[in-house]
Design an enzyme around this catalytic site. Structure first.
Site, PDB file in Angstrom:
ATOM      1  N   LYS A 111       0.884  -1.276   0.080  1.00  0.00           N
ATOM      2  CA  LYS A 111      -0.093   0.088  -0.086  1.00  0.00           C
ATOM      3  C   LYS A 111       0.805   1.125   0.090  1.00  0.00           C
ATOM      4  CE  LYS A 111      -0.445  -0.172   5.207  1.00  0.00           C
ATOM      5  NZ  LYS A 111      -1.349  -0.540   6.252  1.00  0.00           N
ATOM      6  N   TYR A 114      16.052  30.772   6.145  1.00  0.00           N
ATOM      7  CA  TYR A 114      14.851  31.574   6.481  1.00  0.00           C
ATOM      8  C   TYR A 114      15.159  31.857   8.196  1.00  0.00           C
ATOM      9  CZ  TYR A 114      12.099  30.638   2.352  1.00  0.00           C
ATOM     10  OH  TYR A 114      11.719  30.501   1.195  1.00  0.00           O
TER      11      TYR A 114
HETATM   12  C1  LIG Z   1      -0.548  -1.806   6.612  1.00  0.00           C
HETATM   13  C2  LIG Z   1      -1.092  -3.054   7.226  1.00  0.00           C
HETATM   14  C3  LIG Z   1      -0.336  -4.214   7.348  1.00  0.00           C
HETATM   15  C4  LIG Z   1       1.280  -4.065   7.325  1.00  0.00           C
HETATM   16  O1  LIG Z   1       1.503  -3.738   8.537  1.00  0.00           O
HETATM   17  P1  LIG Z   1       3.252  -3.427   8.937  1.00  0.00           P
HETATM   18  O2  LIG Z   1       3.089  -3.141  10.289  1.00  0.00           O
HETATM   19  O3  LIG Z   1       3.715  -2.671   7.766  1.00  0.00           O
HETATM   20  O4  LIG Z   1       3.870  -4.766   8.704  1.00  0.00           O
HETATM   21  C5  LIG Z   1      -0.844  -5.294   7.397  1.00  0.00           C
HETATM   22  N1  LIG Z   1      -2.427  -5.382   7.392  1.00  0.00           N
HETATM   23  C6  LIG Z   1      -3.067  -4.300   7.581  1.00  0.00           C
HETATM   24  C7  LIG Z   1      -4.562  -4.794   7.404  1.00  0.00           C
HETATM   25  C8  LIG Z   1      -2.580  -3.153   7.023  1.00  0.00           C
HETATM   26  O5  LIG Z   1      -3.504  -2.198   7.147  1.00  0.00           O
END
Ligand SMILES: *Cc1c(COP(=O)(O)O)cnc(C)c1O
Length: 388
Positions: free
Chosen positions: A38, A267
Protein backbone atom coordinates in the site's frame (compact mmCIF):
# COMPACT_ATOMS: atom_id res chain seq x y z
CA UNK A 1 25.37 0.75 -3.85
CA UNK A 2 26.10 2.93 -6.87
CA UNK A 3 24.79 6.44 -6.44
CA UNK A 4 26.76 8.27 -9.12
CA UNK A 5 25.07 9.29 -12.35
CA UNK A 6 21.72 9.32 -10.58
CA UNK A 7 19.05 11.94 -11.11
CA UNK A 8 19.78 14.80 -8.71
CA UNK A 9 17.24 13.83 -6.05
CA UNK A 10 16.85 10.11 -5.70
CA UNK A 11 15.39 7.37 -3.57
CA UNK A 12 17.54 4.42 -4.57
CA UNK A 13 15.67 1.18 -3.91
CA UNK A 14 17.74 -1.95 -3.44
CA UNK A 15 15.57 -4.71 -4.90
CA UNK A 16 18.01 -7.39 -3.74
CA UNK A 17 17.45 -6.18 -0.17
CA UNK A 18 13.70 -6.43 -0.67
CA UNK A 19 14.00 -9.98 -2.04
CA UNK A 20 16.20 -10.89 0.93
CA UNK A 21 13.65 -9.44 3.35
CA UNK A 22 10.85 -11.55 1.83
CA UNK A 23 12.94 -14.61 2.68
CA UNK A 24 13.51 -13.41 6.25
CA UNK A 25 9.76 -12.98 6.74
CA UNK A 26 8.94 -16.41 5.33
CA UNK A 27 11.61 -18.18 7.37
CA UNK A 28 10.86 -16.38 10.60
CA UNK A 29 7.07 -16.64 10.42
CA UNK A 30 6.98 -20.15 8.95
CA UNK A 31 4.15 -18.99 6.66
CA UNK A 32 3.50 -17.67 3.18
CA UNK A 33 3.85 -13.91 2.72
CA UNK A 34 1.07 -11.62 1.56
CA UNK A 35 3.27 -8.62 0.85
CA UNK A 36 1.76 -5.28 1.77
CA UNK A 37 2.53 -2.69 -0.92
CA UNK A 38 0.00 0.00 0.00
CA UNK A 39 0.91 3.69 -0.23
CA UNK A 40 3.13 3.09 -3.27
CA UNK A 41 4.95 0.32 -1.40
CA UNK A 42 5.60 2.57 1.60
CA UNK A 43 7.08 5.13 -0.77
CA UNK A 44 9.37 2.65 -2.55
CA UNK A 45 7.33 2.38 -5.79
CA UNK A 46 4.54 -0.21 -5.91
CA UNK A 47 4.99 -1.88 -9.29
CA UNK A 48 8.72 -2.69 -9.34
CA UNK A 49 8.67 -3.57 -5.65
CA UNK A 50 5.62 -5.84 -6.02
CA UNK A 51 7.25 -7.65 -8.95
CA UNK A 52 10.40 -8.20 -6.89
CA UNK A 53 8.47 -9.51 -3.91
CA UNK A 54 6.49 -11.96 -6.03
CA UNK A 55 9.66 -13.18 -7.75
CA UNK A 56 11.18 -13.67 -4.27
CA UNK A 57 8.30 -15.95 -3.29
CA UNK A 58 5.55 -13.73 -1.91
CA UNK A 59 2.22 -15.52 -2.39
CA UNK A 60 0.20 -12.37 -3.00
CA UNK A 61 -0.04 -8.62 -2.46
CA UNK A 62 -2.03 -6.44 -0.11
CA UNK A 63 -3.10 -2.81 -0.45
CA UNK A 64 -5.51 -0.55 1.37
CA UNK A 65 -7.64 0.78 -1.47
CA UNK A 66 -9.01 -0.72 -4.65
CA UNK A 67 -7.44 1.89 -6.98
CA UNK A 68 -4.04 0.81 -5.64
CA UNK A 69 -4.88 -2.78 -6.55
CA UNK A 70 -6.02 -1.76 -10.04
CA UNK A 71 -2.73 0.01 -10.73
CA UNK A 72 -0.89 -3.23 -9.95
CA UNK A 73 -3.27 -5.29 -12.11
CA UNK A 74 -3.02 -2.85 -15.01
CA UNK A 75 0.77 -3.13 -14.85
CA UNK A 76 0.37 -6.80 -15.76
CA UNK A 77 0.68 -8.36 -12.30
CA UNK A 78 -1.72 -11.31 -12.20
CA UNK A 79 -0.93 -12.54 -8.66
CA UNK A 80 -3.62 -12.47 -5.95
CA UNK A 81 -4.18 -8.93 -4.65
CA UNK A 82 -6.24 -8.12 -1.57
CA UNK A 83 -7.64 -4.61 -0.88
CA UNK A 84 -9.23 -3.82 2.50
CA UNK A 85 -10.31 -0.19 2.83
CA UNK A 86 -13.45 0.98 1.07
CA UNK A 87 -16.15 3.62 1.26
CA UNK A 88 -19.70 3.97 -0.03
CA UNK A 89 -18.36 5.40 -3.28
CA UNK A 90 -15.79 2.66 -3.95
CA UNK A 91 -16.16 1.21 -7.46
CA UNK A 92 -16.45 -2.45 -6.46
CA UNK A 93 -17.42 -3.47 -10.02
CA UNK A 94 -13.96 -2.42 -11.25
CA UNK A 95 -12.37 -4.47 -8.48
CA UNK A 96 -14.53 -7.52 -9.20
CA UNK A 97 -13.84 -7.26 -12.94
CA UNK A 98 -10.10 -7.12 -12.25
CA UNK A 99 -10.28 -10.18 -10.02
CA UNK A 100 -9.18 -8.32 -6.89
CA UNK A 101 -9.83 -10.04 -3.55
CA UNK A 102 -12.05 -7.52 -1.77
CA UNK A 103 -11.79 -7.62 2.01
CA UNK A 104 -15.08 -6.43 3.46
CA UNK A 105 -15.78 -4.89 6.86
CA UNK A 106 -19.58 -4.82 7.11
CA UNK A 107 -22.73 -6.49 5.77
CA UNK A 108 -23.29 -3.30 3.72
CA UNK A 109 -19.93 -3.63 2.02
CA UNK A 110 -20.63 -7.27 1.30
CA UNK A 111 -24.04 -6.34 -0.16
CA UNK A 112 -22.31 -3.80 -2.42
CA UNK A 113 -19.77 -6.38 -3.58
CA UNK A 114 -22.56 -8.89 -4.30
CA UNK A 115 -24.39 -6.24 -6.35
CA UNK A 116 -21.17 -5.51 -8.23
CA UNK A 117 -20.63 -9.22 -8.94
CA UNK A 118 -24.13 -9.45 -10.39
CA UNK A 119 -23.59 -6.33 -12.49
CA UNK A 120 -20.30 -7.65 -13.84
CA UNK A 121 -21.78 -11.14 -14.29
CA UNK A 122 -19.09 -13.01 -12.40
CA UNK A 123 -18.22 -14.36 -8.96
CA UNK A 124 -16.46 -11.90 -6.66
CA UNK A 125 -13.48 -12.96 -4.58
CA UNK A 126 -13.96 -11.86 -1.00
CA UNK A 127 -12.03 -11.86 2.26
CA UNK A 128 -13.78 -11.25 5.56
CA UNK A 129 -12.00 -8.68 7.72
CA UNK A 130 -12.99 -9.26 11.31
CA UNK A 131 -12.64 -6.59 13.98
CA UNK A 132 -11.19 -8.44 16.95
CA UNK A 133 -10.05 -5.42 18.95
CA UNK A 134 -8.39 -2.80 16.77
CA UNK A 135 -11.81 -1.13 16.39
CA UNK A 136 -11.01 0.42 13.09
CA UNK A 137 -11.97 -1.54 9.94
CA UNK A 138 -13.36 -5.04 10.19
CA UNK A 139 -16.80 -6.55 10.86
CA UNK A 140 -17.92 -5.48 14.34
CA UNK A 141 -19.05 -8.14 16.82
CA UNK A 142 -22.54 -6.55 16.87
CA UNK A 143 -22.88 -7.09 13.10
CA UNK A 144 -21.38 -10.57 12.94
CA UNK A 145 -24.61 -12.57 12.80
CA UNK A 146 -26.13 -10.26 10.14
CA UNK A 147 -22.90 -10.52 8.24
CA UNK A 148 -22.94 -14.33 8.37
CA UNK A 149 -26.46 -14.37 6.91
CA UNK A 150 -25.50 -12.15 3.96
CA UNK A 151 -22.32 -14.16 3.44
CA UNK A 152 -24.04 -17.56 3.47
CA UNK A 153 -26.58 -16.38 0.87
CA UNK A 154 -23.93 -14.85 -1.35
CA UNK A 155 -21.89 -18.05 -1.26
CA UNK A 156 -24.95 -20.19 -1.94
CA UNK A 157 -25.84 -18.26 -5.11
CA UNK A 158 -22.20 -18.04 -6.25
CA UNK A 159 -22.10 -14.27 -6.04
CA UNK A 160 -18.90 -14.62 -4.04
CA UNK A 161 -16.17 -17.11 -3.26
CA UNK A 162 -14.45 -16.89 0.10
CA UNK A 163 -10.75 -16.30 -0.26
CA UNK A 164 -9.70 -15.30 3.23
CA UNK A 165 -10.48 -14.35 6.78
CA UNK A 166 -8.23 -11.75 8.36
CA UNK A 167 -7.85 -9.51 11.34
CA UNK A 168 -5.36 -6.76 12.19
CA UNK A 169 -3.58 -6.46 15.51
CA UNK A 170 -3.80 -3.36 17.70
CA UNK A 171 -0.57 -3.98 19.61
CA UNK A 172 1.48 -6.21 17.34
CA UNK A 173 4.56 -4.13 18.15
CA UNK A 174 4.26 -5.29 21.77
CA UNK A 175 4.84 -9.03 21.29
CA UNK A 176 3.81 -10.06 24.80
CA UNK A 177 0.70 -7.89 25.00
CA UNK A 178 -2.13 -10.33 25.89
CA UNK A 179 -4.37 -8.57 23.37
CA UNK A 180 -2.44 -10.28 20.54
CA UNK A 181 -3.45 -13.78 21.61
CA UNK A 182 -6.96 -12.58 22.48
CA UNK A 183 -7.42 -11.13 18.99
CA UNK A 184 -6.15 -14.35 17.40
CA UNK A 185 -8.59 -16.37 19.53
CA UNK A 186 -11.43 -14.10 18.39
CA UNK A 187 -10.55 -14.65 14.75
CA UNK A 188 -10.23 -18.40 15.28
CA UNK A 189 -13.71 -18.35 16.86
CA UNK A 190 -15.12 -16.51 13.83
CA UNK A 191 -13.49 -19.07 11.51
CA UNK A 192 -15.00 -21.88 13.60
CA UNK A 193 -18.40 -20.16 13.46
CA UNK A 194 -18.40 -20.29 9.67
CA UNK A 195 -16.97 -23.80 9.62
CA UNK A 196 -20.09 -24.97 11.47
CA UNK A 197 -22.07 -23.71 8.46
CA UNK A 198 -19.71 -25.54 6.11
CA UNK A 199 -17.98 -22.33 5.06
CA UNK A 200 -14.18 -22.44 4.89
CA UNK A 201 -11.81 -19.72 3.65
CA UNK A 202 -8.77 -20.53 1.56
CA UNK A 203 -6.47 -18.69 3.93
CA UNK A 204 -6.56 -17.16 7.41
CA UNK A 205 -4.20 -14.33 8.32
CA UNK A 206 -3.40 -12.14 11.30
CA UNK A 207 0.22 -11.09 11.54
CA UNK A 208 1.68 -7.74 10.53
CA UNK A 209 5.48 -7.30 10.50
CA UNK A 210 6.14 -7.34 14.25
CA UNK A 211 3.91 -10.38 14.81
CA UNK A 212 5.38 -12.22 11.82
CA UNK A 213 8.85 -11.70 13.31
CA UNK A 214 8.11 -12.33 16.98
CA UNK A 215 4.91 -14.38 17.31
CA UNK A 216 5.23 -17.41 15.07
CA UNK A 217 2.35 -18.93 17.06
CA UNK A 218 0.05 -16.33 15.47
CA UNK A 219 1.01 -17.27 11.91
CA UNK A 220 -1.97 -18.99 10.34
CA UNK A 221 -1.84 -19.71 6.59
CA UNK A 222 -0.25 -16.41 5.60
CA UNK A 223 1.39 -13.42 7.28
CA UNK A 224 0.77 -9.88 6.10
CA UNK A 225 3.95 -7.84 6.65
CA UNK A 226 4.66 -4.41 5.25
CA UNK A 227 7.42 -2.41 6.91
CA UNK A 228 9.77 -5.36 7.50
CA UNK A 229 9.80 -6.13 3.76
CA UNK A 230 11.35 -2.71 3.28
CA UNK A 231 14.06 -3.71 5.74
CA UNK A 232 12.93 -1.71 8.73
CA UNK A 233 12.61 -3.50 12.02
CA UNK A 234 9.25 -2.94 13.67
CA UNK A 235 10.80 -4.09 16.97
CA UNK A 236 14.00 -2.05 17.33
CA UNK A 237 14.35 -2.99 21.00
CA UNK A 238 14.63 -6.66 19.99
CA UNK A 239 16.83 -6.29 16.91
CA UNK A 240 16.94 -5.98 13.15
CA UNK A 241 16.21 -9.70 12.42
CA UNK A 242 18.77 -9.55 9.60
CA UNK A 243 16.54 -7.21 7.58
CA UNK A 244 18.24 -4.84 5.13
CA UNK A 245 16.82 -1.32 4.67
CA UNK A 246 15.98 -0.91 1.00
CA UNK A 247 15.75 2.85 0.54
CA UNK A 248 18.66 5.30 0.32
CA UNK A 249 17.69 8.94 -0.07
CA UNK A 250 20.38 11.04 -1.71
CA UNK A 251 20.78 14.34 -3.49
CA UNK A 252 23.42 16.03 -5.58
CA UNK A 253 25.11 19.02 -3.95
CA UNK A 254 23.57 21.94 -5.83
CA UNK A 255 25.89 24.72 -4.75
CA UNK A 256 29.01 25.23 -2.60
CA UNK A 257 29.77 28.72 -1.33
CA UNK A 258 31.46 30.71 1.41
CA UNK A 259 29.77 32.37 4.38
CA UNK A 260 31.60 34.78 6.69
CA UNK A 261 31.63 34.89 10.47
CA UNK A 262 28.37 36.41 11.73
CA UNK A 263 26.32 35.75 8.58
CA UNK A 264 22.98 33.97 8.98
CA UNK A 265 21.77 31.06 6.88
CA UNK A 266 18.30 30.20 5.50
CA UNK A 267 14.86 31.53 6.56
CA UNK A 268 14.86 33.33 9.86
CA UNK A 269 18.65 33.17 9.92
CA UNK A 270 18.38 30.71 12.80
CA UNK A 271 22.00 29.63 12.24
CA UNK A 272 24.78 32.17 12.30
CA UNK A 273 28.24 31.17 11.11
CA UNK A 274 30.63 31.29 14.06
CA UNK A 275 33.62 31.29 11.73
CA UNK A 276 34.25 31.72 8.03
CA UNK A 277 32.86 28.51 6.55
CA UNK A 278 31.86 26.76 3.39
CA UNK A 279 28.24 25.69 3.03
CA UNK A 280 26.49 23.37 0.58
CA UNK A 281 22.93 23.61 -0.70
CA UNK A 282 21.09 20.27 -0.83
CA UNK A 283 18.08 20.25 -3.20
CA UNK A 284 15.64 18.41 -0.91
CA UNK A 285 13.10 19.97 1.41
CA UNK A 286 9.96 19.32 3.33
CA UNK A 287 7.93 18.94 0.12
CA UNK A 288 10.19 15.95 -0.57
CA UNK A 289 9.67 14.46 2.88
CA UNK A 290 12.55 16.03 4.81
CA UNK A 291 10.77 17.07 8.02
CA UNK A 292 11.00 20.81 8.70
CA UNK A 293 11.18 19.96 12.38
CA UNK A 294 14.63 18.49 11.65
CA UNK A 295 15.94 22.02 11.01
CA UNK A 296 19.35 22.21 12.66
CA UNK A 297 19.36 18.47 13.47
CA UNK A 298 20.05 16.80 10.11
CA UNK A 299 23.29 15.04 9.46
CA UNK A 300 24.22 13.96 5.96
CA UNK A 301 27.08 11.92 4.57
CA UNK A 302 29.02 13.33 1.62
CA UNK A 303 31.89 11.23 0.27
CA UNK A 304 31.61 9.11 3.42
CA UNK A 305 32.07 12.15 5.72
CA UNK A 306 29.41 13.45 8.12
CA UNK A 307 28.22 17.06 7.86
CA UNK A 308 25.56 18.89 9.86
CA UNK A 309 22.45 20.49 8.42
CA UNK A 310 22.19 24.10 9.56
CA UNK A 311 19.33 26.59 9.57
CA UNK A 312 15.75 25.96 8.51
CA UNK A 313 14.74 23.13 6.23
CA UNK A 314 12.83 24.85 3.40
CA UNK A 315 10.28 23.47 0.98
CA UNK A 316 12.85 22.58 -1.67
CA UNK A 317 16.26 22.74 -0.05
CA UNK A 318 18.38 22.86 3.06
CA UNK A 319 21.95 23.86 3.84
CA UNK A 320 24.85 21.96 5.37
CA UNK A 321 27.93 23.35 7.05
CA UNK A 322 31.08 22.07 5.34
CA UNK A 323 33.41 23.73 7.86
CA UNK A 324 36.20 26.24 7.23
CA UNK A 325 38.03 24.12 4.66
CA UNK A 326 34.92 22.86 2.83
CA UNK A 327 35.67 19.22 3.63
CA UNK A 328 36.74 18.58 0.05
CA UNK A 329 33.10 18.75 -1.09
CA UNK A 330 32.43 20.08 -4.57
CA UNK A 331 29.25 20.81 -6.49
CA UNK A 332 27.99 17.58 -8.01
CA UNK A 333 29.03 15.39 -5.06
CA UNK A 334 26.26 13.28 -3.64
CA UNK A 335 24.82 13.74 -0.16
CA UNK A 336 23.23 10.72 1.49
CA UNK A 337 20.31 11.93 3.60
CA UNK A 338 19.53 8.47 4.91
CA UNK A 339 20.41 4.89 3.98
CA UNK A 340 21.16 1.55 5.57
CA UNK A 341 23.26 3.13 8.33
CA UNK A 342 25.77 0.31 7.85
CA UNK A 343 28.63 2.80 7.37
CA UNK A 344 27.54 4.89 10.36
CA UNK A 345 25.54 7.12 8.03
CA UNK A 346 22.16 8.65 8.78
CA UNK A 347 19.01 6.51 8.88
CA UNK A 348 15.28 7.07 8.49
CA UNK A 349 14.89 5.74 12.03
CA UNK A 350 17.00 8.65 13.33
CA UNK A 351 14.69 11.05 11.55
CA UNK A 352 11.69 9.28 13.07
CA UNK A 353 13.16 9.29 16.57
CA UNK A 354 14.08 12.96 16.30
CA UNK A 355 10.61 13.96 15.10
CA UNK A 356 8.56 11.76 17.42
CA UNK A 357 7.23 9.40 14.78
CA UNK A 358 7.99 5.99 13.24
CA UNK A 359 10.08 5.31 10.17
CA UNK A 360 6.91 4.12 8.37
CA UNK A 361 5.91 7.78 8.20
CA UNK A 362 9.34 8.91 7.00
CA UNK A 363 9.63 6.50 4.04
CA UNK A 364 5.98 6.70 2.98
CA UNK A 365 6.27 10.50 3.08
CA UNK A 366 9.10 10.74 0.55
CA UNK A 367 7.61 13.00 -2.09
CA UNK A 368 6.83 12.61 -5.76
CA UNK A 369 9.68 14.86 -6.93
CA UNK A 370 12.12 12.26 -5.64
CA UNK A 371 13.01 9.94 -8.52
CA UNK A 372 12.85 6.27 -7.57
CA UNK A 373 15.85 4.45 -8.91
CA UNK A 374 16.09 0.67 -8.74
CA UNK A 375 19.27 -1.30 -8.22
CA UNK A 376 19.96 -4.89 -7.30
CA UNK A 377 17.22 -6.28 -9.51
CA UNK A 378 17.58 -8.64 -12.42
CA UNK A 379 18.40 -5.55 -14.48
CA UNK A 380 19.45 -2.30 -12.78
CA UNK A 381 17.67 0.60 -14.30
CA UNK A 382 16.50 4.09 -13.66
CA UNK A 383 12.74 4.15 -13.73
CA UNK A 384 11.59 7.68 -14.30
CA UNK A 385 7.94 7.25 -13.51
CA UNK A 386 7.08 10.65 -14.91
CA UNK A 387 6.19 12.08 -11.51
CA UNK A 388 9.46 13.86 -11.00
C1 LIG B 1 -0.50 -1.81 6.75
C2 LIG B 1 -1.12 -3.09 7.10
C3 LIG B 1 -0.33 -4.24 7.29
C4 LIG B 1 1.19 -4.19 7.33
O1 LIG B 1 1.60 -3.64 8.55
P1 LIG B 1 3.17 -3.52 8.92
O2 LIG B 1 3.17 -3.03 10.32
O3 LIG B 1 3.74 -2.53 7.97
O4 LIG B 1 3.76 -4.86 8.76
C5 LIG B 1 -0.97 -5.44 7.49
N1 LIG B 1 -2.33 -5.52 7.52
C6 LIG B 1 -3.12 -4.44 7.38
C7 LIG B 1 -4.59 -4.60 7.46
C8 LIG B 1 -2.55 -3.18 7.18
O5 LIG B 1 -3.34 -2.11 7.05
Amino acid sequence: MRLMNSPDLTATIDLAAIAHNVGVLRDTSGADVLAVVKADAYGHGAVPVARTMLAAGAAGLGVARLPEALVLRESGIDAPITAWLHTGSTDFAAGVAAGIDIAVSSPRQLDAVVAAARAVGTTATVTIKVDTGLRRSGVAVEEWSDFVDVCAKALADNSIRLQGMMTHLACGDEPSNPLNSAQAAELDAAVADLARLGITPQAVHISNSPAALSRRDLSRDIVRPGIALYGRTPLPAIGDFGLIPAMTLSAEVALVKKVRTGEGVSYGQTWIAQRDSMIAVIPAGYADGVPRTLSGQLRVFINGQPFAGVGRVCMDQFVVDLGPDGGGVVEGDRAVLFGTGADGGPTAREWADATGTIDYEIVSGIGTRVVRQYVGGARSEVIDDGRA
